[in-house]
Design an enzyme around this catalytic site. Sequence first.
Site, PDB file in Angstrom:
ATOM      1  N   LEU A  10      26.932  -4.203  12.912  1.00 36.49           N
ATOM      2  CA  LEU A  10      26.260  -5.157  13.789  1.00 36.49           C
ATOM      3  C   LEU A  10      26.683  -6.570  13.396  1.00 36.49           C
ATOM      4  O   LEU A  10      26.525  -6.986  12.249  1.00 36.49           O
ATOM      5  CB  LEU A  10      24.747  -5.009  13.646  1.00 36.49           C
ATOM      6  CG  LEU A  10      23.892  -6.004  14.437  1.00 36.49           C
ATOM      7  CD1 LEU A  10      24.053  -5.777  15.940  1.00 36.49           C
ATOM      8  CD2 LEU A  10      22.428  -5.907  14.022  1.00 36.49           C
ATOM      9  N   LYS A  23      33.025   2.122  23.127  1.00 36.15           N
ATOM     10  CA  LYS A  23      33.902   1.716  22.033  1.00 36.15           C
ATOM     11  C   LYS A  23      34.800   2.871  21.590  1.00 36.15           C
ATOM     12  O   LYS A  23      35.986   2.679  21.303  1.00 36.15           O
ATOM     13  CB  LYS A  23      33.067   1.233  20.846  1.00 36.15           C
ATOM     14  CG  LYS A  23      32.275  -0.038  21.108  1.00 36.15           C
ATOM     15  CD  LYS A  23      33.190  -1.212  21.377  1.00 36.15           C
ATOM     16  CE  LYS A  23      32.412  -2.498  21.568  1.00 36.15           C
ATOM     17  NZ  LYS A  23      33.287  -3.660  21.854  1.00 36.15           N
ATOM     18  N   SER A  26      37.309  -7.068  22.990  1.00 35.56           N
ATOM     19  CA  SER A  26      36.504  -6.122  23.779  1.00 35.56           C
ATOM     20  C   SER A  26      35.101  -6.661  23.998  1.00 35.56           C
ATOM     21  O   SER A  26      34.116  -5.935  23.867  1.00 35.56           O
ATOM     22  CB  SER A  26      36.426  -4.760  23.081  1.00 35.56           C
ATOM     23  OG  SER A  26      37.691  -4.216  22.892  1.00 35.56           O
TER      24      SER A  26
END
Length: 359
Positions: A244, A219, A135
């Site tokens: 992250l 997401k 993604s």
Amino acid sequence: MGIVRTEQSRKLELEELRRMLVACAGIQRRKDQEEFKGVRVSSKENKDDILEKLVCVTSGVSYLGLAIVNKLLLRGYSVRIIVENEEDINMLREMETSGEMRTISNNVSAVMAKLTEVESLAEAFQGCRGVFHTSSFTDPAGLSGYSKSMAEIEVKANENVMNACARTPSVRKCVLTSSLVACLWRDNAQNDVSSVINHDCWSDETLCTDKKLWYALGKLRAEKVAWTIAKENGLKLATLCPGLITGPNFCRRNPTATIAYLKGAQEMYSNGILAIVDVDRLAGAQVCVFEEMDKNAHGRYLCFDNVIGRDEAENIARETGMPINKICGNGDIEARFELSNKKLCCLMSRTLRSCYSEC
């Protein structure tokens, strides 16, 4: 014991891979019966073994995609990388030159496919036993951000990938990269909100929209679409929700996702849920989950190394060029919530124990 190679032999291997990738990336269509061009086959048994470990990585030139490719190659997989344009080919060349891609063998190839076209993806997936969908996107406007329209693009791309997996008989399972922000943006004013955020938690769509947290919204919706299609088609799916993503040059190599993830960083920091994960450890977790899906791996997994403190926040600020107060404000961590990656830790510890018991 490893094999020590000379610099000359390493250069020869890199040049051979470069020629192969450039040749393979120009392929627009692939017949079902066509032999996988990234592998040299010496016998039927060898071919069967190779195809059994043939997997596809979308956005394989991205920061995370490249790390997954490297882990898979080290584990003996044959890897097919999805590329969309000539820029991707140029990136592959740069990775070879810099040594970012661990070209330890010739069992890697590239194939042209569009994330906007289900048929194109289905043809690229032919023969693969599994798919890793990262993604990963760049901002089409050329900015270091993530817009509402990009969230819609991400959802549609996930839908296309999952539908292509479902209609490709050889594909048995898929590992999808979601994000921790798809889990932690909840309405904390509600009395029933747990202080522990784990794999069962989902962000609130309305809250993400109100706060204009488009990355979290993208997401979230993309992952939900993937689960719907997987369940409707009986496809094995596992999703990893990482913090992250950091590592060498992470901001330069992954600017869109980095800046987008940090929107709302002050609130995450103050609540004690601004977490990071090293890109190599995340890639290793992806491969581990994929290999365990035939046994007891299933569902969602939170993946992070630790919740950052002031020193790490300052390091991230320097990497991104953001003011430190944009990440952690002027206050301290209240630690109102707790992130739990217990499910993934248990899976990986079982895998390690199994590996040691076989030695």
